[in-house]
Scaffold this motif. Structure first.
Motif, PDB file in Angstrom:
ATOM      1  N   GLN A   1      17.178 -63.364  -8.870  1.00  0.00           N
ATOM      2  CA  GLN A   1      16.002 -64.312  -8.902  1.00  0.00           C
ATOM      3  C   GLN A   1      15.812 -64.802  -6.859  1.00  0.00           C
ATOM      4  N   VAL A   2      15.562 -65.078  -6.686  1.00  0.00           N
ATOM      5  CA  VAL A   2      15.042 -66.008  -5.270  1.00  0.00           C
ATOM      6  C   VAL A   2      13.076 -66.263  -4.748  1.00  0.00           C
ATOM      7  N   GLN A   3      13.769 -67.441  -4.692  1.00  0.00           N
ATOM      8  CA  GLN A   3      12.571 -68.088  -4.004  1.00  0.00           C
ATOM      9  C   GLN A   3      12.451 -68.920  -2.806  1.00  0.00           C
ATOM     10  N   LEU A   4      11.570 -68.551  -1.970  1.00  0.00           N
ATOM     11  CA  LEU A   4      11.358 -68.198  -0.815  1.00  0.00           C
ATOM     12  C   LEU A   4      10.137 -69.372  -0.682  1.00  0.00           C
ATOM     13  N   VAL A   5      10.465 -71.002   0.878  1.00  0.00           N
ATOM     14  CA  VAL A   5       9.211 -71.542   0.582  1.00  0.00           C
ATOM     15  C   VAL A   5       9.403 -72.154   2.696  1.00  0.00           C
ATOM     16  N   GLU A   6       8.643 -71.367   3.102  1.00  0.00           N
ATOM     17  CA  GLU A   6       8.856 -71.824   5.320  1.00  0.00           C
ATOM     18  C   GLU A   6       8.321 -72.489   5.051  1.00  0.00           C
ATOM     19  N   SER A   7       8.254 -73.602   6.374  1.00  0.00           N
ATOM     20  CA  SER A   7       7.893 -74.730   6.822  1.00  0.00           C
ATOM     21  C   SER A   7       8.063 -74.248   8.612  1.00  0.00           C
ATOM     22  N   GLY A   8       7.320 -75.028   8.994  1.00  0.00           N
ATOM     23  CA  GLY A   8       7.941 -75.551  10.512  1.00  0.00           C
ATOM     24  C   GLY A   8       6.668 -74.697  11.902  1.00  0.00           C
ATOM     25  N   GLY A   9       5.420 -74.292  10.918  1.00  0.00           N
ATOM     26  CA  GLY A   9       4.666 -73.644  11.705  1.00  0.00           C
ATOM     27  C   GLY A   9       3.715 -74.584  12.123  1.00  0.00           C
ATOM     28  N   GLY A  10       2.548 -74.156  13.207  1.00  0.00           N
ATOM     29  CA  GLY A  10       2.021 -75.463  13.691  1.00  0.00           C
ATOM     30  C   GLY A  10       0.975 -74.671  14.726  1.00  0.00           C
ATOM     31  N   LEU A  11       0.410 -75.675  15.641  1.00  0.00           N
ATOM     32  CA  LEU A  11      -0.093 -75.254  17.016  1.00  0.00           C
ATOM     33  C   LEU A  11       0.670 -75.811  18.397  1.00  0.00           C
ATOM     34  N   VAL A  12       0.668 -74.329  19.324  1.00  0.00           N
ATOM     35  CA  VAL A  12       1.594 -75.061  20.242  1.00  0.00           C
ATOM     36  C   VAL A  12       1.068 -73.969  21.479  1.00  0.00           C
ATOM     37  N   GLN A  13       1.091 -74.563  22.478  1.00  0.00           N
ATOM     38  CA  GLN A  13       1.202 -74.345  23.469  1.00  0.00           C
ATOM     39  C   GLN A  13       1.688 -72.997  24.565  1.00  0.00           C
ATOM     40  N   ALA A  14       0.785 -71.926  24.681  1.00  0.00           N
ATOM     41  CA  ALA A  14       1.858 -71.128  25.124  1.00  0.00           C
ATOM     42  C   ALA A  14       3.111 -71.883  26.105  1.00  0.00           C
ATOM     43  N   GLY A  15       4.040 -71.007  25.896  1.00  0.00           N
ATOM     44  CA  GLY A  15       5.092 -71.348  26.866  1.00  0.00           C
ATOM     45  C   GLY A  15       6.419 -72.173  26.380  1.00  0.00           C
ATOM     46  N   GLY A  16       5.297 -73.286  24.594  1.00  0.00           N
ATOM     47  CA  GLY A  16       6.126 -74.143  23.628  1.00  0.00           C
ATOM     48  C   GLY A  16       7.222 -73.463  23.249  1.00  0.00           C
ATOM     49  N   SER A  17       7.593 -74.017  22.193  1.00  0.00           N
ATOM     50  CA  SER A  17       8.271 -73.868  21.182  1.00  0.00           C
ATOM     51  C   SER A  17       8.147 -74.007  19.394  1.00  0.00           C
ATOM     52  N   LEU A  18       8.815 -73.529  18.950  1.00  0.00           N
ATOM     53  CA  LEU A  18       8.655 -74.384  17.186  1.00  0.00           C
ATOM     54  C   LEU A  18       9.723 -73.555  16.757  1.00  0.00           C
ATOM     55  N   ARG A  19      10.542 -74.125  15.477  1.00  0.00           N
ATOM     56  CA  ARG A  19      11.746 -73.699  15.114  1.00  0.00           C
ATOM     57  C   ARG A  19      11.220 -73.654  13.052  1.00  0.00           C
ATOM     58  N   LEU A  20      10.732 -72.120  12.980  1.00  0.00           N
ATOM     59  CA  LEU A  20      10.246 -72.242  11.283  1.00  0.00           C
ATOM     60  C   LEU A  20      11.376 -72.013  10.403  1.00  0.00           C
TER      61      LEU A  20
END
Length: 126
Positions: A1-20
């Motif tokens: 059994q594996v539980q997965l939790v994502e983080s790092g999302g948000g609002l960014v302008q076009a051309g920007g970066s995010l790391r999930l």
């Protein structure tokens, strides 16, 4: 059994970066292929990127190739999705998923993945 939790999302302008990030519980994380999918309203989940159990092989959807990079740290039970040059069409809920069957992370159909996180919203403004 594996539980997965994502983080790092948000609002960014076009051309920007995010790391999930996707943190996994359970001792077998290093034996799973891992992938990121995304979904927009009214559409099916779409494969974005995948990585095999060792981190030695990566797979990408054509729409994100050369902009996104998937990686994993088995010591930290975490998989990452670095997203650069973001576009408004990248707006979606992003999910990480674990594949204990083929362990490649390269299977593009969601049915191969037994475990899913709850998702994190990514919004790219124009």
């Amino acid at each position: 059994q594996v539980q997965l939790v994502e983080s790092g999302g948000g609002l960014v302008q076009a051309g920007g970066s995010l790391r999930l990030s996707c943190a996994a519980s359970g001792r077998a994380f290093s034996s799973y292929g891992m992938a990121w999918f995304r979904r927009t309203p009214g559409k099916e989940r779409e494969f974005v990127a995948g990585i095999d159990w060792s981190g030695g092989r990566e797979y990408y959807a054509d729409s994100v190739k050369d902009r996104f990079a998937i990686s994993r740290d088995n010591a930290k039970n975490t998989v990452y999705l670095q997203m650069n040059s973001l576009k408004p069409e990248d707006t979606a809920v992003y999910y990480c998923a674990a594949d204990s069957t083929t362990v490649t992370g390269g299977m593009r159909a969601p049915t191969w993945y037994a475990y899913w996180g709850q998702g994190t919203q990514v919004t790219v403004s124009s």
